[in-house]
Motif scaffolding. Structure first.
Motif, PDB file in Angstrom:
ATOM      1  N   THR A 204       4.706 -15.864 -33.671  1.00  0.00           N
ATOM      2  CA  THR A 204       4.237 -17.207 -34.015  1.00  0.00           C
ATOM      3  C   THR A 204       5.273 -18.270 -33.688  1.00  0.00           C
ATOM      4  OG1 THR A 204       2.967 -16.200 -35.823  1.00  0.00           O
ATOM      5  CG2 THR A 204       3.230 -18.599 -35.864  1.00  0.00           C
ATOM      6  N   THR A 205       6.570 -17.958 -33.889  1.00  0.00           N
ATOM      7  CA  THR A 205       7.635 -18.952 -33.679  1.00  0.00           C
ATOM      8  C   THR A 205       8.529 -18.647 -32.494  1.00  0.00           C
ATOM      9  OG1 THR A 205       9.156 -17.787 -35.159  1.00  0.00           O
ATOM     10  CG2 THR A 205       7.684 -19.422 -36.158  1.00  0.00           C
ATOM     11  N   GLY A 206       8.457 -17.421 -31.963  1.00  0.00           N
ATOM     12  CA  GLY A 206       9.303 -17.043 -30.837  1.00  0.00           C
ATOM     13  C   GLY A 206      10.648 -16.474 -31.236  1.00  0.00           C
ATOM     14  N   GLN A 207      10.943 -16.353 -32.540  1.00  0.00           N
ATOM     15  CA  GLN A 207      12.213 -15.768 -32.977  1.00  0.00           C
ATOM     16  C   GLN A 207      12.208 -14.264 -32.714  1.00  0.00           C
ATOM     17  OE1 GLN A 207      11.468 -17.089 -36.931  1.00  0.00           O
ATOM     18  NE2 GLN A 207      13.022 -18.703 -36.865  1.00  0.00           N
ATOM     19  N   SER A 208      13.337 -13.752 -32.257  1.00  0.00           N
ATOM     20  CA  SER A 208      13.409 -12.337 -31.918  1.00  0.00           C
ATOM     21  C   SER A 208      14.736 -11.749 -32.384  1.00  0.00           C
ATOM     22  CB  SER A 208      13.261 -12.139 -30.402  1.00  0.00           C
ATOM     23  OG  SER A 208      13.209 -10.765 -30.085  1.00  0.00           O
ATOM     24  N   LEU A 209      14.662 -10.619 -33.082  1.00  0.00           N
ATOM     25  CA  LEU A 209      15.839  -9.915 -33.584  1.00  0.00           C
ATOM     26  C   LEU A 209      15.922  -8.559 -32.894  1.00  0.00           C
ATOM     27  CD1 LEU A 209      18.147  -9.849 -35.737  1.00  0.00           C
ATOM     28  CD2 LEU A 209      16.509  -8.736 -37.262  1.00  0.00           C
ATOM     29  N   ILE A 210      17.074  -8.286 -32.241  1.00  0.00           N
ATOM     30  CA  ILE A 210      17.251  -7.052 -31.477  1.00  0.00           C
ATOM     31  C   ILE A 210      18.430  -6.281 -32.051  1.00  0.00           C
ATOM     32  CG2 ILE A 210      17.640  -6.051 -29.202  1.00  0.00           C
ATOM     33  CD1 ILE A 210      16.546  -8.659 -28.005  1.00  0.00           C
ATOM     34  N   ILE A 211      18.226  -4.985 -32.262  1.00  0.00           N
ATOM     35  CA  ILE A 211      19.254  -4.110 -32.811  1.00  0.00           C
ATOM     36  C   ILE A 211      19.727  -3.158 -31.715  1.00  0.00           C
ATOM     37  CG2 ILE A 211      19.785  -2.378 -34.553  1.00  0.00           C
ATOM     38  CD1 ILE A 211      19.203  -5.128 -35.712  1.00  0.00           C
ATOM     39  N   LEU A 222      17.932  -1.382 -43.220  1.00  0.00           N
ATOM     40  CA  LEU A 222      17.351  -2.390 -44.104  1.00  0.00           C
ATOM     41  C   LEU A 222      17.962  -3.743 -43.752  1.00  0.00           C
ATOM     42  CD1 LEU A 222      15.307  -2.399 -46.470  1.00  0.00           C
ATOM     43  CD2 LEU A 222      17.273  -2.371 -48.020  1.00  0.00           C
ATOM     44  N   ILE A 223      17.125  -4.725 -43.434  1.00  0.00           N
ATOM     45  CA  ILE A 223      17.582  -6.031 -42.970  1.00  0.00           C
ATOM     46  C   ILE A 223      17.063  -7.104 -43.922  1.00  0.00           C
ATOM     47  CG2 ILE A 223      17.537  -7.687 -41.067  1.00  0.00           C
ATOM     48  CD1 ILE A 223      16.934  -5.291 -39.204  1.00  0.00           C
ATOM     49  N   ASP A 224      17.978  -7.855 -44.520  1.00  0.00           N
ATOM     50  CA  ASP A 224      17.633  -8.970 -45.397  1.00  0.00           C
ATOM     51  C   ASP A 224      17.813 -10.251 -44.596  1.00  0.00           C
ATOM     52  OD1 ASP A 224      17.555 -11.053 -47.281  1.00  0.00           O
ATOM     53  OD2 ASP A 224      18.409  -9.800 -48.862  1.00  0.00           O
ATOM     54  N   THR A 225      16.726 -10.922 -44.240  1.00  0.00           N
ATOM     55  CA  THR A 225      16.836 -12.097 -43.383  1.00  0.00           C
ATOM     56  C   THR A 225      17.404 -13.308 -44.110  1.00  0.00           C
ATOM     57  OG1 THR A 225      14.530 -12.742 -43.835  1.00  0.00           O
ATOM     58  CG2 THR A 225      14.932 -11.338 -41.921  1.00  0.00           C
ATOM     59  N   VAL A 242      23.527  -6.160 -34.557  1.00  0.00           N
ATOM     60  CA  VAL A 242      22.614  -7.229 -34.150  1.00  0.00           C
ATOM     61  C   VAL A 242      23.092  -7.804 -32.822  1.00  0.00           C
ATOM     62  CG1 VAL A 242      21.656  -9.480 -34.750  1.00  0.00           C
ATOM     63  CG2 VAL A 242      22.057  -7.776 -36.536  1.00  0.00           C
ATOM     64  N   ARG A 243      22.209  -7.812 -31.843  1.00  0.00           N
ATOM     65  CA  ARG A 243      22.577  -8.312 -30.512  1.00  0.00           C
ATOM     66  C   ARG A 243      22.852  -9.803 -30.548  1.00  0.00           C
ATOM     67  NH1 ARG A 243      18.784  -6.817 -25.496  1.00  0.00           N
ATOM     68  NH2 ARG A 243      19.512  -4.741 -26.202  1.00  0.00           N
ATOM     69  N   ALA A 244      23.880 -10.228 -29.847  1.00  0.00           N
ATOM     70  CA  ALA A 244      24.226 -11.645 -29.766  1.00  0.00           C
ATOM     71  C   ALA A 244      23.043 -12.443 -29.225  1.00  0.00           C
ATOM     72  CB  ALA A 244      25.444 -11.844 -28.874  1.00  0.00           C
ATOM     73  N   GLY A 245      22.793 -13.590 -29.826  1.00  0.00           N
ATOM     74  CA  GLY A 245      21.669 -14.434 -29.416  1.00  0.00           C
ATOM     75  C   GLY A 245      20.382 -14.162 -30.147  1.00  0.00           C
ATOM     76  N   SER A 246      20.380 -13.127 -31.011  1.00  0.00           N
ATOM     77  CA  SER A 246      19.176 -12.838 -31.792  1.00  0.00           C
ATOM     78  C   SER A 246      18.927 -13.950 -32.802  1.00  0.00           C
ATOM     79  CB  SER A 246      19.327 -11.506 -32.532  1.00  0.00           C
ATOM     80  OG  SER A 246      19.304 -10.412 -31.635  1.00  0.00           O
ATOM     81  N   MET A 247      17.657 -14.132 -33.185  1.00  0.00           N
ATOM     82  CA  MET A 247      17.263 -15.111 -34.193  1.00  0.00           C
ATOM     83  C   MET A 247      16.581 -14.363 -35.340  1.00  0.00           C
ATOM     84  SD  MET A 247      15.780 -18.151 -31.750  1.00  0.00           S
ATOM     85  CE  MET A 247      15.643 -19.280 -33.125  1.00  0.00           C
TER      86      MET A 247
END
Length: 284
Positions: A204-211, A222-225, A242-247
């Protein structure tokens, strides 16, 4: 359906309000907006300011109570129970407004239980001040939904035979999370292996989190945003994964679509990885 009455309040095992012997006489700060921490600056040589985003400070809730005993000794028992439940705290506790579907976390910072010899036969008064470093108001129900990872490798279909209970499964690595509040919600994300380099996209927002890591079968992350804690097996910090540049994905008010992707492990058992998203409706 909205309930205009304040109703029952729960704090550390005590119930205040209807049906209890702690009647609520006043409450301040629940529906008020906390103080704004503005990021404004003057316009040099011009009228007005440059205005930035507004953030709120902590919330303070004040409760006025009437204690209703049957005898002086009974009243004393109510006072002692209230004192025991309002000791200095090391961490916030939930203050639940049971009939308002509202939960907030705070610490009791002030307590007043005055002694009035003229009216102390069976009733007394008390005042509490609860400091809420986190100003958000949450829904009582913790919502949860799950999906298996989309992967090029074929895998066994959901549900997994773990001794846990999950929400309904998503399809093709996608799941919908509905935040019925008026403010963004910070979800908790649980990734269960086996999977390599899992990613969670807030479509919905385009945010992406990569491990950048590999989880074997039986391992989870377990990830607490909100706090941005990344905990292997729920205890060991792995923030460096967490990969650099992740949101960090947030849940905007309304419907949110999340996509979960990951790489199957070579020679794996065929059991698919699972993403579980947990959140509460959130409002300021």
């Amino acid at each position: 359906m909205a309930n205009g009455r304040l109703g029952r309040i729960q704090w550390d095992g005590l119930i205040f309000g209807p049906g209890s012997r702690y009647h609520v006489t006043t409450i301040h700060g629940l529906d008020d907006m906390p103080d704004i921490r503005a990021e404004d600056s003057e316009r040099p040589g011009q009228h007005g300011d440059y205005t930035g985003p507004d953030y709120t400070g902590a919330r303070t809730i004040q409760l006025g109570l009437t204690l209703l005993g049957e005898t002086p000794d009974d009243l004393r028992e109510l006072v002692l129970a209230l004192r025991a439940a309002t000791q200095p705290q090391t961490s916030p506790l939930p203050l639940a407004f049971l009939d308002q579907d509202t939960l907030i976390y705070g610490k009791v910072r002030r307590r007043s239980i005055p002694y009035d010899a003229e009216h102390l036969w069976s009733s007394g008064t008390a005042a509490l001040e609860v400091y809420c470093a986190d100003p958000f108001l949450y829904g009582l129900e913790e919502r949860s939904t799950s999906t298996t990872a989309y992967s090029r490798a074929a895998g066994r279909t959901y549900p997994l035979l773990y001794p846990r209970t999950y929400g309904s499964a998503g399809e093709s690595g996608r799941v919908t999370a509905v935040n019925a509040g008026a403010s963004p919600a910070y979800p908790t994300l649980r990734i269960d292996g086996p999977v390599a380099n899992p990613s969670i996209e807030q479509v919905t927002t385009g945010q992406s989190l990569i491990i950048d890591a590999t989880l074997q079968e039986g391992e989870y992350l377990l990830i607490d945003t909100r706090t941005r804690a990344v905990l292997y097996q729920g205890t060991s910090p792995r923030r460096s994964w967490v990969r650099a540049g992740s949101m960090w994905p947030l849940l905007k008010p309304g419907s949110n679509e999340l996509a979960y992707r990951g790489e199957a492990l070579p020679g794996g058992s065929g059991i698919p990885s699972l993403l579980t998203v947990t959140w509460r409706d959130t409002t300021l």
